[in-house]
Enzyme design. Structure first.
Site, PDB file in Angstrom:
ATOM      1  N   ARG A   1     -14.202  -7.351   1.296  1.00  0.00           N
ATOM      2  CA  ARG A   1     -13.326  -6.977   2.424  1.00  0.00           C
ATOM      3  C   ARG A   1     -12.725  -5.584   2.203  1.00  0.00           C
ATOM      4  O   ARG A   1     -12.268  -5.241   1.121  1.00  0.00           O
ATOM      5  CB  ARG A   1     -12.207  -8.006   2.560  1.00  0.00           C
ATOM      6  CG  ARG A   1     -11.218  -7.735   3.707  1.00  0.00           C
ATOM      7  CD  ARG A   1      -9.986  -6.999   3.237  1.00  0.00           C
ATOM      8  NE  ARG A   1      -8.994  -6.823   4.302  1.00  0.00           N
ATOM      9  CZ  ARG A   1      -7.909  -6.055   4.198  1.00  0.00           C
ATOM     10  NH1 ARG A   1      -7.701  -5.394   3.076  1.00  0.00           N
ATOM     11  NH2 ARG A   1      -7.070  -5.945   5.191  1.00  0.00           N
ATOM     12  N   VAL A   2     -12.737  -4.781   3.246  1.00  0.00           N
ATOM     13  CA  VAL A   2     -12.105  -3.466   3.216  1.00  0.00           C
ATOM     14  C   VAL A   2     -11.132  -3.409   4.383  1.00  0.00           C
ATOM     15  O   VAL A   2     -11.455  -3.833   5.495  1.00  0.00           O
ATOM     16  CB  VAL A   2     -13.168  -2.351   3.356  1.00  0.00           C
ATOM     17  CG1 VAL A   2     -12.517  -0.994   3.517  1.00  0.00           C
ATOM     18  CG2 VAL A   2     -14.094  -2.352   2.141  1.00  0.00           C
ATOM     19  N   GLY A   3      -9.934  -2.905   4.124  1.00  0.00           N
ATOM     20  CA  GLY A   3      -8.933  -2.812   5.187  1.00  0.00           C
ATOM     21  C   GLY A   3      -8.907  -1.432   5.813  1.00  0.00           C
ATOM     22  O   GLY A   3      -9.918  -0.724   5.874  1.00  0.00           O
ATOM     23  N   ASP A   4      -7.734  -1.044   6.254  1.00  0.00           N
ATOM     24  CA  ASP A   4      -7.570   0.249   6.932  1.00  0.00           C
ATOM     25  C   ASP A   4      -7.391   1.415   5.960  1.00  0.00           C
ATOM     26  O   ASP A   4      -7.692   2.567   6.300  1.00  0.00           O
ATOM     27  CB  ASP A   4      -6.340   0.204   7.847  1.00  0.00           C
ATOM     28  CG  ASP A   4      -5.064  -0.083   7.047  1.00  0.00           C
ATOM     29  OD1 ASP A   4      -5.112  -0.931   6.123  1.00  0.00           O
ATOM     30  OD2 ASP A   4      -4.032   0.543   7.323  1.00  0.00           O
TER      31      ASP A   4
ATOM     32  N   GLY B   1       0.269  -2.556   5.823  1.00  0.00           N
ATOM     33  CA  GLY B   1       0.300  -3.833   6.534  1.00  0.00           C
ATOM     34  C   GLY B   1      -1.108  -4.360   6.766  1.00  0.00           C
ATOM     35  O   GLY B   1      -2.053  -3.945   6.090  1.00  0.00           O
TER      36      GLY B   1
ATOM     37  N   THR C   1       0.833  -1.213   0.000  1.00  0.00           N
ATOM     38  CA  THR C   1       0.000   0.000   0.000  1.00  0.00           C
ATOM     39  C   THR C   1       0.859   1.252   0.000  1.00  0.00           C
ATOM     40  O   THR C   1       1.838   1.329   0.739  1.00  0.00           O
ATOM     41  CB  THR C   1      -0.841   0.017   1.294  1.00  0.00           C
ATOM     42  OG1 THR C   1      -1.736  -1.068   1.249  1.00  0.00           O
ATOM     43  CG2 THR C   1      -1.600   1.328   1.469  1.00  0.00           C
TER      44      THR C   1
HETATM   45  N1  ASP Z   1      -3.202  -2.076   4.611  1.00  0.00           N
HETATM   46  C1  ASP Z   1      -3.683  -2.728   3.428  1.00  0.00           C
HETATM   47  C2  ASP Z   1      -4.963  -3.409   3.726  1.00  0.00           C
HETATM   48  O1  ASP Z   1      -5.107  -3.970   4.785  1.00  0.00           O
HETATM   49  C3  ASP Z   1      -2.757  -3.718   2.831  1.00  0.00           C
HETATM   50  C4  ASP Z   1      -1.289  -3.492   2.968  1.00  0.00           C
HETATM   51  O2  ASP Z   1      -0.827  -2.402   3.211  1.00  0.00           O
HETATM   52  O3  ASP Z   1      -0.563  -4.474   2.825  1.00  0.00           O
HETATM   53  O4  ASP Z   1      -5.809  -3.466   2.859  1.00  0.00           O
END
Ligand code: ASP
Length: 331
Positions: free
Chosen positions: A219-222, A243, A191
């Site tokens: 799915r949605v992350g941060d 991450g 990211t």
């Molecule tokens: N933070 C991103 C997510 O969880 C993925 C990443 O940075 O590896 O979607």
């Protein structure tokens, strides 16, 4: 109705919502002078981003050195990675979800605390620019899924297939075992979260991703969650994350780091505390990666991560450098 007009017309904008310094400055012209004199405060333009995205910070710097705004710098900076099909974690070319669909998440935040985000958007190559349109052209902060995509078309973005042959072949290979195991530092690029300060000393930030490879559909992350994957407070500084997004959301990581800086911690100290809060909720398992970067109003920067391997790029008058981040686990 444009967002600014909407806010101006809104009857909810009461005197109580106007900041104390603004009220003070209306009353005392001397304070206006002092604030204006101090605003640039000698802070020089600077752009930083997660990972070694050299071309992205170079683009942001190009904007800043021409006197452009931090907002334009972060948008144009991260767009470089969104357009790069060799980057399989951002924009076009990103790895798909487990059904083979590439879904993108992004958010952007400006010096006035305005923000916009798109979640799980498909078929548009520059989600960060759609997020900016959400911020500037609507009274909303977040648009998700089909609604975000249709809004993008209304704003003039083109429909484009985001799944490249390379990502498709890898996904077909993955389907043979369907093992879902996020890799700690996925090929050392992930990211992109970016923070910048412009010549006026103003800060903005942007964050964009295709999220975890082979995630559940929906799915949605941060990354598109304001406060988690990105937060900017122009009086204090900004922070952004990369991450395992679920863990960043659980501590509202970027907001936490900005608040820690507000309380007097340096960007470095604040990032370290941000990672430690996550680890405190994961006593039994540290086998995952989180990396934070932060910047304060003075242009000081910091970063910290769980696993070694995370780096961040920085472009300022003093040069263009990739800095390895200190990590909780040393090797
Ligand atoms: N933070 C991103 C997510 O969880 C993925 C990443 O940075 O590896 O979607």
């Amino acid at each position: 109705m444009k967002r600014r007009k909407f806010l101006k017309n809104s009857s909810t904008l009461t005197a109580g919502m106007i900041s104390a310094p603004l009220l003070a400055s209306c009353q005392d012209p001397k304070i206006i002078e002092t604030n204006l004199a101090e605003n640039p405060s000698g802070t020089k333009p600077i752009a930083i981003c997660t990972w070694n995205f050299e071309n992205a910070t170079a683009k942001a710097w190009e904007v800043l050195k021409e006197g452009g705004s931090a907002l334009d710098a972060v948008e144009q900076g991260v767009m470089v990675e969104e357009a790069d099909i060799n980057n399989q974690t951002v924009g076009k070319g990103g790895r798909p979800d487990r059904n083979g669909n590439v879904t993108l998440d992004a958010c952007i935040m400006d010096k006035d605390g305005n923000c916009g985000a798109v979640l799980c958007i498909q078929n548009i190559a520059h989600p960060i620019s759609v997020a900016r349109k959400v911020m500037e052209e609507t009274p909303h902060v977040m648009l998700a899924g089909k609604g975000a995509e249709l809004f993008g078309y209304e704003m003039g973005f083109e429909k484009t297939s985001l799944l490249t042959e390379k990502s498709k072949l890898e996904w077909l290979e993955w389907k043979k075992t369907s093992e879902y195991k996020p890799i700690i530092n996925i090929e050392n690029h992930d990211t992109i979260g970016m923070l910048a300060i412009d010549k006026n000393g103003d800060i903005s930030g942007a964050c964009t991703t295709s999220g975890m490879a082979y995630k559940f559909a929906g799915r949605v992350g941060d990354s598109p969650i304001v406060g988690a994957g990105l937060f900017v407070d122009n009086e204090v500084g900004g922070a952004t994350a990369t991450g395992v997004g679920e863990e960043v959301v659980r501590t509202v990581g970027s907001f936490l780091i900005v608040e820690l800086m507000r309380q007097g911690k340096s960007p470095q100290e604040a990032c370290e505390e941000g990672v430690k809060r996550i680890l405190a909720k994961n006593k039994e398992n540290t086998d995952f990666q989180i990396g934070f970067i932060a910047m304060n109003k003075k242009g000081e920067t910091g970063s910290y991560c769980i696993q070694p391997g995370f780096t961040y790029r920085q472009y300022s008058e003093s040069g263009h450098v990739n800095t390895p981040s200190d990590s909780f686990i040393k090797s």
